[in-house]
Write a protein that holds these residues in place. Sequence first.
Motif, mmCIF file in Angstrom:
data_model
loop_
_atom_site.group_PDB
_atom_site.id
_atom_site.type_symbol
_atom_site.label_atom_id
_atom_site.label_comp_id
_atom_site.label_asym_id
_atom_site.label_seq_id
_atom_site.Cartn_x
_atom_site.Cartn_y
_atom_site.Cartn_z
ATOM 1 N N SER A 1 -11.279 26.226 -15.355
ATOM 2 C CA SER A 1 -11.719 26.113 -16.733
ATOM 3 C C SER A 1 -12.719 24.984 -16.944
ATOM 4 O O SER A 1 -13.290 24.852 -18.032
ATOM 5 C CB SER A 1 -10.510 25.895 -17.646
ATOM 6 O OG SER A 1 -9.746 24.786 -17.202
ATOM 7 N N THR A 2 -12.944 24.172 -15.927
ATOM 8 C CA THR A 2 -13.934 23.105 -16.030
ATOM 9 C C THR A 2 -15.326 23.604 -15.655
ATOM 10 O O THR A 2 -16.284 23.430 -16.395
ATOM 11 C CB THR A 2 -13.550 21.915 -15.130
ATOM 12 O OG1 THR A 2 -12.263 21.416 -15.525
ATOM 13 C CG2 THR A 2 -14.577 20.796 -15.233
ATOM 14 N N GLN A 3 -15.426 24.257 -14.488
ATOM 15 C CA GLN A 3 -16.722 24.769 -14.052
ATOM 16 C C GLN A 3 -17.061 26.110 -14.696
ATOM 17 O O GLN A 3 -18.231 26.470 -14.798
ATOM 18 C CB GLN A 3 -16.758 24.910 -12.532
ATOM 19 C CG GLN A 3 -15.838 25.988 -11.966
ATOM 20 C CD GLN A 3 -15.925 26.093 -10.456
ATOM 21 O OE1 GLN A 3 -16.199 25.104 -9.781
ATOM 22 N NE2 GLN A 3 -15.718 27.282 -9.924
ATOM 23 N N ARG A 4 -16.009 26.876 -15.118
ATOM 24 C CA ARG A 4 -16.175 28.145 -15.827
ATOM 25 C C ARG A 4 -17.131 29.087 -15.107
ATOM 26 O O ARG A 4 -18.001 29.720 -15.694
ATOM 27 C CB ARG A 4 -16.639 27.906 -17.269
ATOM 28 C CG ARG A 4 -15.664 27.072 -18.079
ATOM 29 C CD ARG A 4 -16.024 26.991 -19.531
ATOM 30 N NE ARG A 4 -15.911 28.288 -20.202
ATOM 31 C CZ ARG A 4 -14.768 28.843 -20.579
ATOM 32 N NH1 ARG A 4 -13.612 28.225 -20.326
ATOM 33 N NH2 ARG A 4 -14.753 29.997 -21.199
ATOM 34 N N SER B 1 -2.117 25.413 -17.193
ATOM 35 C CA SER B 1 -1.339 24.199 -17.433
ATOM 36 C C SER B 1 -1.728 23.569 -18.761
ATOM 37 O O SER B 1 -2.813 23.816 -19.301
ATOM 38 C CB SER B 1 -1.551 23.193 -16.300
ATOM 39 O OG SER B 1 -2.918 22.807 -16.228
ATOM 40 N N ARG B 2 -0.818 22.742 -19.254
ATOM 41 C CA ARG B 2 -1.076 21.999 -20.478
ATOM 42 C C ARG B 2 -0.439 20.629 -20.357
ATOM 43 O O ARG B 2 0.686 20.486 -19.881
ATOM 44 C CB ARG B 2 -0.477 22.730 -21.680
ATOM 45 C CG ARG B 2 -0.812 22.058 -23.025
ATOM 46 C CD ARG B 2 -0.248 22.849 -24.175
ATOM 47 N NE ARG B 2 1.215 22.879 -24.127
ATOM 48 C CZ ARG B 2 1.960 23.694 -24.860
ATOM 49 N NH1 ARG B 2 1.390 24.574 -25.651
ATOM 50 N NH2 ARG B 2 3.275 23.638 -24.782
ATOM 51 N N GLY B 3 -1.191 19.611 -20.719
ATOM 52 C CA GLY B 3 -0.657 18.257 -20.710
ATOM 53 C C GLY B 3 -0.685 17.572 -19.361
ATOM 54 O O GLY B 3 0.027 16.586 -19.152
ATOM 55 N N ILE B 4 -1.507 18.067 -18.426
ATOM 56 C CA ILE B 4 -1.625 17.437 -17.109
ATOM 57 C C ILE B 4 -3.003 16.788 -17.011
ATOM 58 O O ILE B 4 -4.011 17.490 -16.925
ATOM 59 C CB ILE B 4 -1.434 18.450 -15.969
ATOM 60 C CG1 ILE B 4 -0.063 19.121 -16.091
ATOM 61 C CG2 ILE B 4 -1.574 17.766 -14.609
ATOM 62 C CD1 ILE B 4 0.205 20.149 -15.018
ATOM 63 N N PRO B 5 -3.080 15.473 -17.038
ATOM 64 C CA PRO B 5 -4.374 14.781 -17.007
ATOM 65 C C PRO B 5 -5.163 15.071 -15.722
ATOM 66 O O PRO B 5 -4.596 15.232 -14.641
ATOM 67 C CB PRO B 5 -3.985 13.294 -17.077
ATOM 68 C CG PRO B 5 -2.592 13.285 -17.617
ATOM 69 C CD PRO B 5 -1.951 14.544 -17.133
ATOM 70 N N SER B 6 -6.481 15.143 -15.878
ATOM 71 C CA SER B 6 -7.404 15.293 -14.741
ATOM 72 C C SER B 6 -7.153 16.560 -13.935
ATOM 73 O O SER B 6 -7.440 16.600 -12.731
ATOM 74 C CB SER B 6 -7.326 14.061 -13.818
ATOM 75 O OG SER B 6 -7.597 12.879 -14.535
ATOM 76 N N PHE B 7 -6.593 17.578 -14.559
ATOM 77 C CA PHE B 7 -6.363 18.856 -13.876
ATOM 78 C C PHE B 7 -6.840 19.984 -14.788
ATOM 79 O O PHE B 7 -6.525 19.989 -15.983
ATOM 80 C CB PHE B 7 -4.872 19.034 -13.557
ATOM 81 C CG PHE B 7 -4.601 20.214 -12.672
ATOM 82 C CD1 PHE B 7 -4.824 20.143 -11.309
ATOM 83 C CD2 PHE B 7 -4.130 21.414 -13.206
ATOM 84 C CE1 PHE B 7 -4.579 21.238 -10.483
ATOM 85 C CE2 PHE B 7 -3.887 22.511 -12.398
ATOM 86 C CZ PHE B 7 -4.116 22.412 -11.027
ATOM 87 N N PRO B 8 -7.631 20.934 -14.264
ATOM 88 C CA PRO B 8 -8.131 22.023 -15.106
ATOM 89 C C PRO B 8 -6.986 22.796 -15.756
ATOM 90 O O PRO B 8 -5.943 23.011 -15.136
ATOM 91 C CB PRO B 8 -8.899 22.908 -14.110
ATOM 92 C CG PRO B 8 -9.254 22.009 -12.979
ATOM 93 C CD PRO B 8 -8.122 21.036 -12.876
ATOM 94 N N GLU B 9 -7.194 23.220 -16.992
ATOM 95 C CA GLU B 9 -6.143 23.942 -17.701
ATOM 96 C C GLU B 9 -5.932 25.345 -17.147
ATOM 97 O O GLU B 9 -4.896 25.952 -17.410
ATOM 98 C CB GLU B 9 -6.482 24.008 -19.193
ATOM 99 C CG GLU B 9 -6.419 22.648 -19.891
ATOM 100 C CD GLU B 9 -6.630 22.777 -21.385
ATOM 101 O OE1 GLU B 9 -7.198 23.803 -21.818
ATOM 102 O OE2 GLU B 9 -6.226 21.860 -22.113
#
Length: 310
Positions: free
Chosen positions: A56-59, A31-39
Motif C-alpha cells: 500500500s506504500t508503493q501501490r 494490518s492496522r496500528g503497526i508503525p513503519s509497516f505497509p497496511e
Amino acid sequence: MGTFFVFTLLALGVHDAVAVIHSLKYFYTASRGIPSFPEFVTVGLVNNQPISYYDSTQRREVPKQEWMKQTEEAEYWDKQTKISMATEKQFKASIDTVSQRLNQTKGPHIVQNMYGCEWDDETGKVNGFNQFGYNGEDYIAFNLETETWIAPKPEAMITKMKWDRDEAKIQKDKTYLTHVCVEWLKKYLEFGKQSLMRTVLPSIYLLQKSFLSPVTCHATGFYPDRAMLFWTKDGVELFEGVDPGEILPNHDGTFQVSTELDMSAVPSGDWGRYNCVFQLSGVKEDIITQLDKESIRSNAEKKMQTPSIL
C-alpha cells in the motif's frame, strides 16, 4: 501462529527422493496500528520463490523474478495493480469487521489470507487451499473435499454460514483452486524453468558454540527446499538427542537447514560412528559428512596467554 501458515516439509519417503510437488501461493496481509509497516501487502510465490509483490506504500504490483519481467508485459502488471488495489480496500474493511466481532477495536490487528494450489508432476494430483487468519490465529478455511468452510472460532460462524450458502462462490473458488491456479502454475514453471527447476547442492558445515554445546550440522545454499537433514549412528537414523530445525530461505533464493546432536555423553573415540546426512529431492546420492572434531568450527574462546609484566 498455530497451524495457519505452517509450511509442511515434503518428506522424501523414509528418506528416498520422490516426485516434486510444485506450488503456487498468494499471501495477503492487511494490518492496522503497526508503525513503519505497509497496511496491505501481497506476495505471490512459485515453489516458495517470490514472483510478484505489492504494498500500500508503493501501490504498484511488481515482478520479483527476472523471468517474470521478461514473460509478462506492462499490461499484465497494470491489471494486477488494479486488482491488488481493490483487494486492499476489501481487506481493510475486513479488519474492522473481524475486530468488532471479537470486541477488539483497539490495538494493532492483522488479517491474513493464503490461497493457492499444489501439483504433483508425477501423479498429476492437485490440491487447493484458501485460509484466513486473524492476529496470528486460524480464523476460517475452505475445505475443498466437502466444499464447505471450517470455522475454528465461534466468531467466524457468521462468515461460514454466509459463504456456505453461496454456491456460486464455492464453485468459483473450486474451479480456481483445482484448474485455473494449476494452469498458471504450469505456465510459470515453464517460463521460469531454468530457475525453478534447477538443482543446487549445499555447503555442509559442522558447528559448535562451545566444547559442551550440541554439534550442529548446517546445510546452506541448496535448491529446491524439498530436502532432509538428519543424523545417523552406524548408518541408522538417530532421534534421541537430536533437535531438527526448519528449512529457511536465504537472501539469494536458496535455502538452509540445521540439525543439532547432543554429544555430551559420547566418548571421543565413538564420534566417528556418527554422520550427518543430507538428501535433496531429485538427487539420488546422499551427501554424508562424518562427525570429526577436527572439522568442527567452534566459537569457543581460545585461552589467551597472559603477557609478562616487567
